[in-house]
Scaffold this motif. Structure first.
Motif, PDB file in Angstrom:
ATOM      1  N   GLU A 154      68.558 109.680  59.626  1.00 45.91           N
ATOM      2  CA  GLU A 154      68.223 109.140  60.943  1.00 45.91           C
ATOM      3  C   GLU A 154      67.864 107.666  60.862  1.00 45.91           C
ATOM      4  O   GLU A 154      68.217 106.869  61.747  1.00 45.91           O
ATOM      5  CB  GLU A 154      67.048 109.936  61.528  1.00 45.91           C
ATOM      6  CG  GLU A 154      66.512 109.406  62.853  1.00 45.91           C
ATOM      7  CD  GLU A 154      65.220 110.087  63.251  1.00 45.91           C
ATOM      8  OE1 GLU A 154      64.357 109.407  63.836  1.00 45.91           O
ATOM      9  OE2 GLU A 154      65.059 111.293  62.965  1.00 45.91           O
ATOM     10  N   LEU A 155      67.185 107.268  59.795  1.00 46.56           N
ATOM     11  CA  LEU A 155      66.755 105.881  59.627  1.00 46.56           C
ATOM     12  C   LEU A 155      67.849 104.990  59.043  1.00 46.56           C
ATOM     13  O   LEU A 155      67.663 103.782  58.907  1.00 46.56           O
ATOM     14  CB  LEU A 155      65.525 105.818  58.716  1.00 46.56           C
ATOM     15  CG  LEU A 155      64.248 106.456  59.275  1.00 46.56           C
ATOM     16  CD1 LEU A 155      63.160 106.479  58.211  1.00 46.56           C
ATOM     17  CD2 LEU A 155      63.763 105.725  60.524  1.00 46.56           C
ATOM     18  N   GLY A 156      68.975 105.572  58.676  1.00 46.66           N
ATOM     19  CA  GLY A 156      70.054 104.803  58.074  1.00 46.66           C
ATOM     20  C   GLY A 156      69.783 104.419  56.642  1.00 46.66           C
ATOM     21  O   GLY A 156      70.401 103.488  56.112  1.00 46.66           O
ATOM     22  N   ARG A 157      68.864 105.138  55.993  1.00 46.66           N
ATOM     23  CA  ARG A 157      68.552 104.882  54.594  1.00 46.66           C
ATOM     24  C   ARG A 157      69.413 105.771  53.697  1.00 46.66           C
ATOM     25  O   ARG A 157      69.927 106.798  54.140  1.00 46.66           O
ATOM     26  CB  ARG A 157      67.075 105.173  54.309  1.00 46.66           C
ATOM     27  CG  ARG A 157      66.109 104.236  55.009  1.00 46.66           C
ATOM     28  CD  ARG A 157      64.680 104.718  54.820  1.00 46.66           C
ATOM     29  NE  ARG A 157      64.291 104.732  53.416  1.00 46.66           N
ATOM     30  CZ  ARG A 157      63.504 103.823  52.851  1.00 46.66           C
ATOM     31  NH1 ARG A 157      63.039 102.802  53.564  1.00 46.66           N
ATOM     32  NH2 ARG A 157      63.178 103.911  51.585  1.00 46.66           N
ATOM     33  N   THR A 158      69.567 105.366  52.463  1.00 45.11           N
ATOM     34  CA  THR A 158      70.302 106.181  51.505  1.00 45.11           C
ATOM     35  C   THR A 158      69.529 107.475  51.260  1.00 45.11           C
ATOM     36  O   THR A 158      68.343 107.439  50.916  1.00 45.11           O
ATOM     37  CB  THR A 158      70.481 105.438  50.172  1.00 45.11           C
ATOM     38  OG1 THR A 158      71.186 104.223  50.411  1.00 45.11           O
ATOM     39  CG2 THR A 158      71.247 106.287  49.171  1.00 45.11           C
ATOM     40  N   VAL A 159      70.192 108.585  51.461  1.00 43.29           N
ATOM     41  CA  VAL A 159      69.531 109.881  51.263  1.00 43.29           C
ATOM     42  C   VAL A 159      69.252 110.061  49.770  1.00 43.29           C
ATOM     43  O   VAL A 159      70.136 109.853  48.939  1.00 43.29           O
ATOM     44  CB  VAL A 159      70.408 111.035  51.781  1.00 43.29           C
ATOM     45  CG1 VAL A 159      69.779 112.385  51.467  1.00 43.29           C
ATOM     46  CG2 VAL A 159      70.638 110.889  53.286  1.00 43.29           C
ATOM     47  N   PRO A 160      68.019 110.425  49.406  1.00 47.79           N
ATOM     48  CA  PRO A 160      67.694 110.579  47.983  1.00 47.79           C
ATOM     49  C   PRO A 160      68.579 111.636  47.315  1.00 47.79           C
ATOM     50  O   PRO A 160      68.918 112.656  47.929  1.00 47.79           O
ATOM     51  CB  PRO A 160      66.226 111.037  47.995  1.00 47.79           C
ATOM     52  CG  PRO A 160      65.711 110.683  49.345  1.00 47.79           C
ATOM     53  CD  PRO A 160      66.874 110.723  50.273  1.00 47.79           C
ATOM     54  N   GLY A 161      68.951 111.384  46.072  1.00 47.88           N
ATOM     55  CA  GLY A 161      69.681 112.380  45.317  1.00 47.88           C
ATOM     56  C   GLY A 161      68.804 113.593  45.059  1.00 47.88           C
ATOM     57  O   GLY A 161      67.573 113.490  45.063  1.00 47.88           O
ATOM     58  N   PRO A 162      69.408 114.756  44.838  1.00 46.26           N
ATOM     59  CA  PRO A 162      68.617 115.978  44.623  1.00 46.26           C
ATOM     60  C   PRO A 162      67.603 115.849  43.492  1.00 46.26           C
ATOM     61  O   PRO A 162      66.477 116.333  43.609  1.00 46.26           O
ATOM     62  CB  PRO A 162      69.692 117.023  44.291  1.00 46.26           C
ATOM     63  CG  PRO A 162      70.943 116.507  44.920  1.00 46.26           C
ATOM     64  CD  PRO A 162      70.853 115.015  44.814  1.00 46.26           C
ATOM     65  N   LEU A 163      67.980 115.179  42.413  1.00 49.06           N
ATOM     66  CA  LEU A 163      67.068 115.051  41.280  1.00 49.06           C
ATOM     67  C   LEU A 163      65.877 114.165  41.618  1.00 49.06           C
ATOM     68  O   LEU A 163      64.729 114.482  41.267  1.00 49.06           O
ATOM     69  CB  LEU A 163      67.811 114.501  40.062  1.00 49.06           C
ATOM     70  CG  LEU A 163      67.039 114.530  38.735  1.00 49.06           C
ATOM     71  CD1 LEU A 163      66.608 115.950  38.392  1.00 49.06           C
ATOM     72  CD2 LEU A 163      67.893 113.952  37.617  1.00 49.06           C
ATOM     73  N   ASP A 164      66.131 113.034  42.305  1.00 46.19           N
ATOM     74  CA  ASP A 164      65.035 112.148  42.701  1.00 46.19           C
ATOM     75  C   ASP A 164      64.077 112.863  43.648  1.00 46.19           C
ATOM     76  O   ASP A 164      62.849 112.776  43.498  1.00 46.19           O
ATOM     77  CB  ASP A 164      65.574 110.889  43.370  1.00 46.19           C
ATOM     78  CG  ASP A 164      66.124 109.883  42.379  1.00 46.19           C
ATOM     79  OD1 ASP A 164      65.752 109.964  41.192  1.00 46.19           O
ATOM     80  OD2 ASP A 164      66.932 109.032  42.780  1.00 46.19           O
ATOM     81  N   LEU A 165      64.635 113.548  44.638  1.00 44.27           N
ATOM     82  CA  LEU A 165      63.796 114.222  45.620  1.00 44.27           C
ATOM     83  C   LEU A 165      62.986 115.341  44.965  1.00 44.27           C
ATOM     84  O   LEU A 165      61.781 115.484  45.214  1.00 44.27           O
ATOM     85  CB  LEU A 165      64.660 114.775  46.753  1.00 44.27           C
ATOM     86  CG  LEU A 165      63.931 115.459  47.917  1.00 44.27           C
ATOM     87  CD1 LEU A 165      62.821 114.566  48.456  1.00 44.27           C
ATOM     88  CD2 LEU A 165      64.913 115.818  49.018  1.00 44.27           C
ATOM     89  N   ASP A 166      63.623 116.120  44.107  1.00 45.59           N
ATOM     90  CA  ASP A 166      62.902 117.199  43.432  1.00 45.59           C
ATOM     91  C   ASP A 166      61.833 116.653  42.499  1.00 45.59           C
ATOM     92  O   ASP A 166      60.748 117.230  42.370  1.00 45.59           O
ATOM     93  CB  ASP A 166      63.872 118.091  42.656  1.00 45.59           C
ATOM     94  CG  ASP A 166      64.586 119.091  43.556  1.00 45.59           C
ATOM     95  OD1 ASP A 166      64.346 119.045  44.779  1.00 45.59           O
ATOM     96  OD2 ASP A 166      65.371 119.897  43.045  1.00 45.59           O
ATOM     97  N   ALA A 167      62.132 115.529  41.831  1.00 42.14           N
ATOM     98  CA  ALA A 167      61.134 114.921  40.948  1.00 42.14           C
ATOM     99  C   ALA A 167      59.895 114.518  41.745  1.00 42.14           C
ATOM    100  O   ALA A 167      58.753 114.754  41.321  1.00 42.14           O
ATOM    101  CB  ALA A 167      61.723 113.715  40.232  1.00 42.14           C
ATOM    102  N   ALA A 168      60.101 113.904  42.920  1.00 37.24           N
ATOM    103  CA  ALA A 168      58.974 113.499  43.759  1.00 37.24           C
ATOM    104  C   ALA A 168      58.171 114.715  44.208  1.00 37.24           C
ATOM    105  O   ALA A 168      56.930 114.728  44.127  1.00 37.24           O
ATOM    106  CB  ALA A 168      59.482 112.720  44.972  1.00 37.24           C
ATOM    107  N   LEU A 169      58.860 115.753  44.667  1.00 40.61           N
ATOM    108  CA  LEU A 169      58.170 116.945  45.156  1.00 40.61           C
ATOM    109  C   LEU A 169      57.419 117.658  44.041  1.00 40.61           C
ATOM    110  O   LEU A 169      56.275 118.095  44.219  1.00 40.61           O
ATOM    111  CB  LEU A 169      59.179 117.904  45.801  1.00 40.61           C
ATOM    112  CG  LEU A 169      59.839 117.409  47.093  1.00 40.61           C
ATOM    113  CD1 LEU A 169      60.911 118.393  47.550  1.00 40.61           C
ATOM    114  CD2 LEU A 169      58.806 117.206  48.190  1.00 40.61           C
TER     115      LEU A 169
END
Length: 242
Positions: A154-169
């Motif tokens: 929605e913000l026009g930002r690059t959607v985080p890759g699955p590994l980056d997002l899972d690492a953050a979570l």
């Protein structure tokens, strides 16, 4: 056939029970289940312990639940809804970038605070496939991933890759686990520990989900990063200026 929304039928020898009264008893059982779970985890749950904490009879318990695990599922469903819903609401607020990440983290911490002493056994069973908690964890992570990806799109930002997002979570999850493990008998962690943990979570989310503009913005936030060492003249030590 009785309508689903009809009041429960009266039992022989007992006064009629209204829907409101039935919900009060059901809530009493669920609250007692939370107390038993907080003390002994899912493996320590039993109908005997639940009815002892609730001050109810065994027949009354079985009027609402078939076994000791069913009211635990009610607790876990509410917990999941609060976690995913709280993060979704944080992502819907105005702003983006670092401020968005901070709101997400604060929503996560608010959810954790709401569990009190129940948080410690909850996190202790997150990665145990034999525990009912494990399946709810996976469902919550799926919901969070979906909400974060949708917001970045929605913000026009690059959607985080699955590994980056899972690492953050997963790091945020681990940090909250550390908080719960260090909490006192009442389930309330030391405020200084929570503040330090919050900064750790912000830095991790920034490193995994942020971009260069986010880093430039974050550098101006007081206390987020330690100050660079300086020499006697007050200049930043060589190699530490960035």
């Amino acid at each position: 056939m009785q309508r689903p929304d009809a009041d429960p039928p009266p039992r022989r020898g007992r006064p009629p029970q209204t829907r409101a009264q039935a919900e009060q008893v059901r809530a009493r059982i669920v609250d007692a289940t939370a107390e038993v779970f907080a003390r002994a985890g899912s493996r320590g749950l039993s109908v005997a312990q639940i009815i002892d904490h609730a001050g109810l009879s065994r027949p009354t318990f079985y009027r609402y639940f078939a076994n000791a695990t069913e009211p635990l599922h009610v607790l876990l469903e509410v917990s999941n809804a609060e976690l995913v819903g709280g993060i979704a609401a944080a992502l819907e607020a105005t702003g983006e970038g670092v401020e968005l990440g901070i709101r997400l983290i604060d929503a996560y911490l608010d959810w954790a605070r709401g569990h009190g002493v129940m948080l410690r056994p909850l996190f202790a069973e997150l990665h145990d496939p034999a525990s009912p908690v494990s399946a709810y964890r996976n469902a919550a992570l799926d919901g969070i991933r979906e909400n974060v990806s949708a917001k970045f799109t929605e913000l026009g930002r690059t959607v985080p890759g699955p590994l980056d997002l899972d690492a953050a979570l997963h790091v945020c999850e681990y940090v909250v686990y550390r908080i719960s493990a260090a909490s006192g008998p009442g389930g309330e962690p030391d405020p200084a520990t929570v503040a330090e943990a919050r900064l750790t979570m912000i830095r991790v989310v920034l490193a995994t989900l942020g971009n260069t503009a986010d880093f430039r913005y974050a550098m101006g936030l007081p206390g987020l990063f330690p100050a660079a060492p300086q020499d006697a003249a007050g200049a930043v030590t060589a190699g530490q200026e960035n």
